[in-house]
Scaffold this motif. Structure first.
Motif, short mmCIF file in Angstrom:
data_model
loop_
_atom_site.label_atom_id
_atom_site.label_comp_id
_atom_site.label_asym_id
_atom_site.label_seq_id
_atom_site.Cartn_x
_atom_site.Cartn_y
_atom_site.Cartn_z
N SER A 120 0.84 -1.19 0.00
CA SER A 120 0.00 0.00 0.00
C SER A 120 0.87 1.25 0.00
CB SER A 120 -0.92 0.00 1.23
OG SER A 120 -1.59 1.23 1.32
N LYS A 121 0.88 1.94 -1.10
CA LYS A 121 1.73 3.13 -1.20
C LYS A 121 1.35 4.18 -0.17
CE LYS A 121 3.16 6.80 -4.36
NZ LYS A 121 3.00 7.38 -5.71
N GLY B 74 6.27 7.27 4.14
CA GLY B 74 6.47 7.99 5.38
C GLY B 74 6.94 7.12 6.53
N ILE B 75 6.95 5.80 6.38
CA ILE B 75 7.39 4.91 7.44
C ILE B 75 8.91 4.77 7.40
CG2 ILE B 75 7.31 2.55 8.33
CD1 ILE B 75 4.49 2.35 7.18
N VAL B 76 9.57 5.13 8.49
CA VAL B 76 11.03 5.02 8.54
C VAL B 76 11.48 3.91 9.49
CG1 VAL B 76 11.42 7.43 7.91
CG2 VAL B 76 11.17 6.83 10.31
N ASP C 5 2.63 13.66 1.10
CA ASP C 5 1.53 12.76 0.79
C ASP C 5 0.44 12.90 1.84
OD1 ASP C 5 -0.19 10.71 0.21
OD2 ASP C 5 1.36 9.18 -0.05
N GLN C 6 -0.70 13.47 1.47
CA GLN C 6 -1.79 13.69 2.42
C GLN C 6 -2.44 12.39 2.86
OE1 GLN C 6 -2.67 16.69 3.87
NE2 GLN C 6 -0.71 17.22 2.92
N LEU D 153 0.53 7.58 6.41
CA LEU D 153 0.10 7.11 7.72
C LEU D 153 0.23 8.22 8.76
CD1 LEU D 153 -1.06 4.65 9.09
CD2 LEU D 153 1.26 3.81 9.47
N PHE D 154 1.25 9.06 8.63
CA PHE D 154 1.42 10.21 9.54
C PHE D 154 0.17 11.07 9.52
CE2 PHE D 154 2.45 14.58 10.46
CZ PHE D 154 3.35 14.52 11.51
N GLU D 155 -0.30 11.44 8.34
CA GLU D 155 -1.46 12.32 8.22
C GLU D 155 -2.74 11.62 8.68
OE1 GLU D 155 -1.39 15.39 7.77
OE2 GLU D 155 0.64 15.71 7.00
N GLN D 156 -2.84 10.32 8.42
CA GLN D 156 -4.03 9.58 8.83
C GLN D 156 -4.18 9.59 10.35
OE1 GLN D 156 -4.42 5.63 7.12
NE2 GLN D 156 -3.47 6.30 5.22
#
Length: 273
Positions: free
Chosen positions: A87-88, A93-95, A248-249, A252-255
């Motif tokens: 899932s793009k 955003g996952i580091v 990227d809106q 996962l950070f934004e979610q």
């Protein structure tokens, strides 16, 4: 009225104009297959019977178009962990990804140490922060707001039975004491602050299940978050992500940040302390 998942299920069913009989036909069984009695659906909706099987809850969310977080679930599906790789919007955003609890506290605190701008903290990560991170929090209050979302201890005391992410029954029953003690320490910290930064320290309690334990920050340009997925998963195997803010809106950070502040603004389930 005491909260239980049957309330959310009934609301979802009625929103779709579905009868209990129709839902009974589609109802997912824990061991596979579908179909239960109408009486069973009725008992669940009235809170007489309780659902603790996470797969059943996730399937009901899909059937009734219920956002997973309203059932105490995250967007991340622990039964399909490979979704992250495919899932793009979630992968971006996952580091860091880990299911080990060894460095969980240091991850939260390191994120706070790096924080610039506004900070947002939810769940039990604030317990660790209230123990020995007062000086860090004070410094952050000079550069932005700190938003703390804490489970309401009165609500926990009444509804401890649904906190199935805590495996031991006695620990679930006593969990509200731990939260009360943390709130007391945070209030002591607030009283010790210089008056000019007191308004920057914002604390609310919430009376529902929120699937994310998170510490994060966002200064408009940069941001970082450490988020742990609760979802009925024992502490030793909960997935935890370190995330960075990007363009990227749908990241996962934004979610997670969006869900945090949606909860923050929901006056029906939160209150200021």
């Amino acid at each position: 009225m005491k909260y239980h998942y049957g309330i959310t299920i009934r609301e979802g069913r009625e929103r779709l104009k579905m009868t209990q009989a129709q839902l009974a036909e589609l109802w997912p069984q824990a061991k596979g297959g579908t179909g239960v009695s109408v009486n069973y659906v009725s008992d669940v909706e009235r809170g007489i019977k309780k659902i603790t099987d996470i797969k059943t809850l996730r399937c009901l969310c899909e059937i009734l178009h219920i956002p997973p977080w309203k059932m105490g679930l995250s967007d991340y599906d622990p039964f399909n962990p490979n979704q992250i790789a495919h899932s793009k919007s979630n992968h971006y955003g996952i580091v860091k990804f880990t299911n080990s609890p060894i460095d969980r506290i240091s991850d939260y605190k390191n994120c706070l140490l790096e924080a610039k701008g506004n900070c947002f903290i939810s769940g039990t990560s604030m317990i660790h922060l209230s123990e020995d991170s007062s000086d860090i929090l004070k410094k952050k209050l000079y550069t932005g707001n700190v938003y703390l979302l804490i489970l309401d201890p009165d609500w926990i005391e009444i509804n401890h039975s649904i906190l199935t992410f805590i495996s031991n029954k006695e620990d679930r029953m006593n969990f509200h004491h731990e939260i009360r003690n943390s709130i007391r320490k945070l209030n002591q910290l607030r009283k010790s602050l210089p008056q000019k930064i007191v308004p920057n320290f914002k604390i609310k309690t919430y009376s529902t299940i929120f699937p994310y334990i998170a510490t994060g920050f966002d200064d408009g340009n940069t941001g970082k978050m450490v988020v742990e997925i609760v979802d009925y998963i024992p502490e030793k195997s909960r997935p935890r992500f370190t995330l960075i803010k990007n363009n990227d809106q749908d990241s996962l950070f934004e979610q997670v940040k969006s869900k945090f502040f949606s909860m923050w603004a929901n006056k029906s389930i939160v209150k200021e302390i």
